[in-house]
Design a protein around this motif. Structure first.
Motif, PDB file in Angstrom:
ATOM      1  N   GLY A 116       0.787  -1.215   0.000  1.00 60.50           N
ATOM      2  CA  GLY A 116       0.000   0.000   0.000  1.00 60.50           C
ATOM      3  C   GLY A 116       0.823   1.270   0.000  1.00 60.50           C
ATOM      4  N   PHE A 117       2.051   1.198  -0.499  1.00 58.34           N
ATOM      5  CA  PHE A 117       2.913   2.367  -0.485  1.00 58.34           C
ATOM      6  C   PHE A 117       2.600   3.355  -1.606  1.00 58.34           C
ATOM      7  CE2 PHE A 117       5.487  -0.883   1.702  1.00 58.34           C
ATOM      8  CZ  PHE A 117       5.654  -0.225   2.905  1.00 58.34           C
ATOM      9  N   GLY A 118       1.731   2.981  -2.532  1.00 61.75           N
ATOM     10  CA  GLY A 118       1.421   3.845  -3.663  1.00 61.75           C
ATOM     11  C   GLY A 118       0.526   5.009  -3.321  1.00 61.75           C
ATOM     12  N   GLY A 119      -0.184   4.937  -2.220  1.00 61.58           N
ATOM     13  CA  GLY A 119      -1.110   6.006  -1.851  1.00 61.58           C
ATOM     14  C   GLY A 119      -0.499   6.978  -0.868  1.00 61.58           C
ATOM     15  N   ASN A 120      -1.195   8.061  -0.638  1.00 61.14           N
ATOM     16  CA  ASN A 120      -0.699   9.089   0.270  1.00 61.14           C
ATOM     17  C   ASN A 120      -1.133   8.884   1.709  1.00 61.14           C
ATOM     18  OD1 ASN A 120       0.558  10.501  -1.790  1.00 61.14           O
ATOM     19  ND2 ASN A 120      -1.293  11.645  -2.274  1.00 61.14           N
ATOM     20  N   THR A 121      -2.117   8.020   1.936  1.00 63.41           N
ATOM     21  CA  THR A 121      -2.688   7.913   3.270  1.00 63.41           C
ATOM     22  C   THR A 121      -2.559   6.522   3.861  1.00 63.41           C
ATOM     23  OG1 THR A 121      -4.295   9.588   2.627  1.00 63.41           O
ATOM     24  CG2 THR A 121      -4.772   8.376   4.625  1.00 63.41           C
ATOM     25  N   ARG A 122      -3.031   5.519   3.148  1.00 62.39           N
ATOM     26  CA  ARG A 122      -3.092   4.164   3.700  1.00 62.39           C
ATOM     27  C   ARG A 122      -1.753   3.428   3.573  1.00 62.39           C
ATOM     28  NH1 ARG A 122      -8.315   4.638   1.236  1.00 62.39           N
ATOM     29  NH2 ARG A 122      -7.416   4.062  -0.736  1.00 62.39           N
ATOM     30  N   ARG A 123      -1.597   2.457   4.465  1.00 63.72           N
ATOM     31  CA  ARG A 123      -0.505   1.492   4.396  1.00 63.72           C
ATOM     32  C   ARG A 123      -1.093   0.155   4.839  1.00 63.72           C
ATOM     33  NH1 ARG A 123       1.241   5.080   2.052  1.00 63.72           N
ATOM     34  NH2 ARG A 123       3.208   6.175   2.248  1.00 63.72           N
ATOM     35  N   ALA A 124      -0.495  -0.930   4.360  1.00 62.03           N
ATOM     36  CA  ALA A 124      -1.049  -2.247   4.673  1.00 62.03           C
ATOM     37  C   ALA A 124       0.035  -3.232   5.082  1.00 62.03           C
ATOM     38  CB  ALA A 124      -1.813  -2.792   3.469  1.00 62.03           C
ATOM     39  N   ILE A 125      -0.425  -4.267   5.749  1.00 57.17           N
ATOM     40  CA  ILE A 125       0.410  -5.411   6.092  1.00 57.17           C
ATOM     41  C   ILE A 125      -0.217  -6.602   5.390  1.00 57.17           C
ATOM     42  CG2 ILE A 125       1.275  -6.897   7.929  1.00 57.17           C
ATOM     43  CD1 ILE A 125       0.790  -4.475   9.851  1.00 57.17           C
ATOM     44  N   ASP A 126       0.495  -7.179   4.438  1.00 54.21           N
ATOM     45  CA  ASP A 126       0.054  -8.389   3.766  1.00 54.21           C
ATOM     46  C   ASP A 126       0.688  -9.575   4.475  1.00 54.21           C
ATOM     47  OD1 ASP A 126      -1.386  -6.941   1.943  1.00 54.21           O
ATOM     48  OD2 ASP A 126      -0.099  -7.386   0.226  1.00 54.21           O
ATOM     49  N   ILE A 127      -0.143 -10.508   4.898  1.00 56.57           N
ATOM     50  CA  ILE A 127       0.328 -11.692   5.619  1.00 56.57           C
ATOM     51  C   ILE A 127       0.125 -12.900   4.724  1.00 56.57           C
ATOM     52  CG2 ILE A 127       0.060 -13.108   7.687  1.00 56.57           C
ATOM     53  CD1 ILE A 127      -1.270 -10.588   8.986  1.00 56.57           C
ATOM     54  N   GLY A 128       1.214 -13.573   4.404  1.00 62.80           N
ATOM     55  CA  GLY A 128       1.165 -14.800   3.609  1.00 62.80           C
ATOM     56  C   GLY A 128       1.066 -16.018   4.508  1.00 62.80           C
ATOM     57  N   LYS A 129       0.937 -17.162   3.883  1.00 58.76           N
ATOM     58  CA  LYS A 129       0.695 -18.415   4.612  1.00 58.76           C
ATOM     59  C   LYS A 129       1.729 -18.689   5.707  1.00 58.76           C
ATOM     60  CE  LYS A 129      -0.222 -23.288   4.010  1.00 58.76           C
ATOM     61  NZ  LYS A 129      -0.433 -24.393   3.086  1.00 58.76           N
ATOM     62  N   ASP A 130       2.978 -18.445   5.429  1.00 56.86           N
ATOM     63  CA  ASP A 130       4.031 -18.780   6.392  1.00 56.86           C
ATOM     64  C   ASP A 130       4.585 -17.562   7.127  1.00 56.86           C
ATOM     65  OD1 ASP A 130       3.889 -21.540   5.772  1.00 56.86           O
ATOM     66  OD2 ASP A 130       5.097 -21.197   3.981  1.00 56.86           O
ATOM     67  N   ASP A 131       3.920 -16.426   7.001  1.00 58.21           N
ATOM     68  CA  ASP A 131       4.392 -15.195   7.645  1.00 58.21           C
ATOM     69  C   ASP A 131       3.956 -15.150   9.104  1.00 58.21           C
ATOM     70  OD1 ASP A 131       5.449 -14.431   5.224  1.00 58.21           O
ATOM     71  OD2 ASP A 131       3.792 -13.073   4.739  1.00 58.21           O
ATOM     72  N   GLU A 132       4.819 -14.615   9.924  1.00 61.61           N
ATOM     73  CA  GLU A 132       4.528 -14.418  11.340  1.00 61.61           C
ATOM     74  C   GLU A 132       4.731 -12.939  11.651  1.00 61.61           C
ATOM     75  OE1 GLU A 132       3.203 -15.535  14.992  1.00 61.61           O
ATOM     76  OE2 GLU A 132       3.419 -16.890  13.306  1.00 61.61           O
ATOM     77  N   VAL A 133       3.704 -12.274  12.105  1.00 62.80           N
ATOM     78  CA  VAL A 133       3.782 -10.853  12.444  1.00 62.80           C
ATOM     79  C   VAL A 133       4.130 -10.719  13.922  1.00 62.80           C
ATOM     80  CG1 VAL A 133       2.480  -8.695  12.577  1.00 62.80           C
ATOM     81  CG2 VAL A 133       2.108 -10.257  10.655  1.00 62.80           C
ATOM     82  N   ASP A 134       5.110  -9.878  14.217  1.00 62.46           N
ATOM     83  CA  ASP A 134       5.532  -9.634  15.596  1.00 62.46           C
ATOM     84  C   ASP A 134       4.371  -9.008  16.369  1.00 62.46           C
ATOM     85  OD1 ASP A 134       6.567  -7.596  17.681  1.00 62.46           O
ATOM     86  OD2 ASP A 134       8.272  -8.959  17.394  1.00 62.46           O
ATOM     87  N   ALA A 135       3.892  -9.703  17.378  1.00 64.94           N
ATOM     88  CA  ALA A 135       2.712  -9.276  18.123  1.00 64.94           C
ATOM     89  C   ALA A 135       2.915  -7.928  18.807  1.00 64.94           C
ATOM     90  CB  ALA A 135       2.324 -10.336  19.155  1.00 64.94           C
ATOM     91  N   ASP A 136       4.056  -7.743  19.468  1.00 60.93           N
ATOM     92  CA  ASP A 136       4.286  -6.491  20.188  1.00 60.93           C
ATOM     93  C   ASP A 136       4.397  -5.314  19.225  1.00 60.93           C
ATOM     94  OD1 ASP A 136       4.191  -7.712  22.693  1.00 60.93           O
ATOM     95  OD2 ASP A 136       6.339  -8.141  22.691  1.00 60.93           O
ATOM     96  N   ALA A 137       5.076  -5.518  18.116  1.00 55.59           N
ATOM     97  CA  ALA A 137       5.219  -4.448  17.125  1.00 55.59           C
ATOM     98  C   ALA A 137       3.863  -4.103  16.510  1.00 55.59           C
ATOM     99  CB  ALA A 137       6.216  -4.860  16.036  1.00 55.59           C
ATOM    100  N   PHE A 138       3.041  -5.118  16.260  1.00 54.49           N
ATOM    101  CA  PHE A 138       1.727  -4.863  15.686  1.00 54.49           C
ATOM    102  C   PHE A 138       0.842  -4.087  16.661  1.00 54.49           C
ATOM    103  CE2 PHE A 138      -2.707  -5.948  14.797  1.00 54.49           C
ATOM    104  CZ  PHE A 138      -2.803  -5.531  13.480  1.00 54.49           C
TER     105      PHE A 138
END
Length: 140
Positions: A96-118
C-alpha cells in the motif's frame, strides 16, 4: 452493540473467520485478537457488505477507522487508514505504499507478524485518530 440486522458485529466477524476455514482464517483471528489487546476501547464492526462481498469487511475503529481486515486468495491484508502518518519502526508495513494515506500489512501463509510491534502500531493509529478528533473538537 447490534447492527441493523440485529446481529452483533463480533458475531459477524466470528462467522466470517469460521467461513474461511484455513490458515487465512487463523491469521485474521490472530490479528483481530491483537487489535483488541492493543486497546480495549476499539470498536469492531463489519462494513461494506455488498453482492460481491456478502460477508462484508471486518473493521476496527476508535475516533475514526484504524484498520480493516480483508482476506484474499494468498494473503490476509490489514490496511491502516492513516498508515502513512504512523511510525513503523519494526517495518511491518509491506504493501500500500502507492497512496498518500493508507498502508497495509500483507500476511502470507508462512508469515509471522511480531505481536508487540503490531500492537504498538495499532496504539499509534489510535493516538493519531485521537489527536485528529481533539483538533476537530477544538475548532468547533
Amino acid at each position: 452493540m447490534a447492527q441493523a440486522d440485529g446481529e452483533a458485529p463480533s458475531d459477524k466477524v466470528d462467522r466470517i473467520i469460521e467461513g474461511i476455514g484455513d490458515w487465512r482464517g487463523q491469521a485474521l483471528s490472530r490479528m483481530r485478537n491483537l487489535v483488541k489487546e492493543a486497546d480495549e476501547r476499539i470498536v469492531e464492526e463489519v462494513k461494506w457488505v455488498k453482492p460481491t462481498n456478502p460477508n462484508g469487511v471486518p473493521t476496527w475503529s476508535l475516533d475514526g477507522l484504524i484498520c480493516t481486515g480483508e482476506v484474499y486468495k494468498s494473503t490476509v491484508k490489514l490496511t491502516f487508514a492513516s498508515g502513512a502518518a504512523l511510525d513503523d519502526p519494526a517495518g511491518l508495513f509491506n504493501a500500500g505504499f502507492g497512496g498518500n494515506t493508507r498502508r497495509a500489512i500483507d500476511i502470507g501463509k508462512d508469515d509471522e507478524v511480531d505481536a508487540d510491534a503490531f500492537k504498538a502500531l495499532v496504539r499509534a493509529a489510535v493516538a493519531h485518530n485521537e489527536a485528529k478528533a481533539a483538533g476537530k473538537r477544538k475548532k468547533q
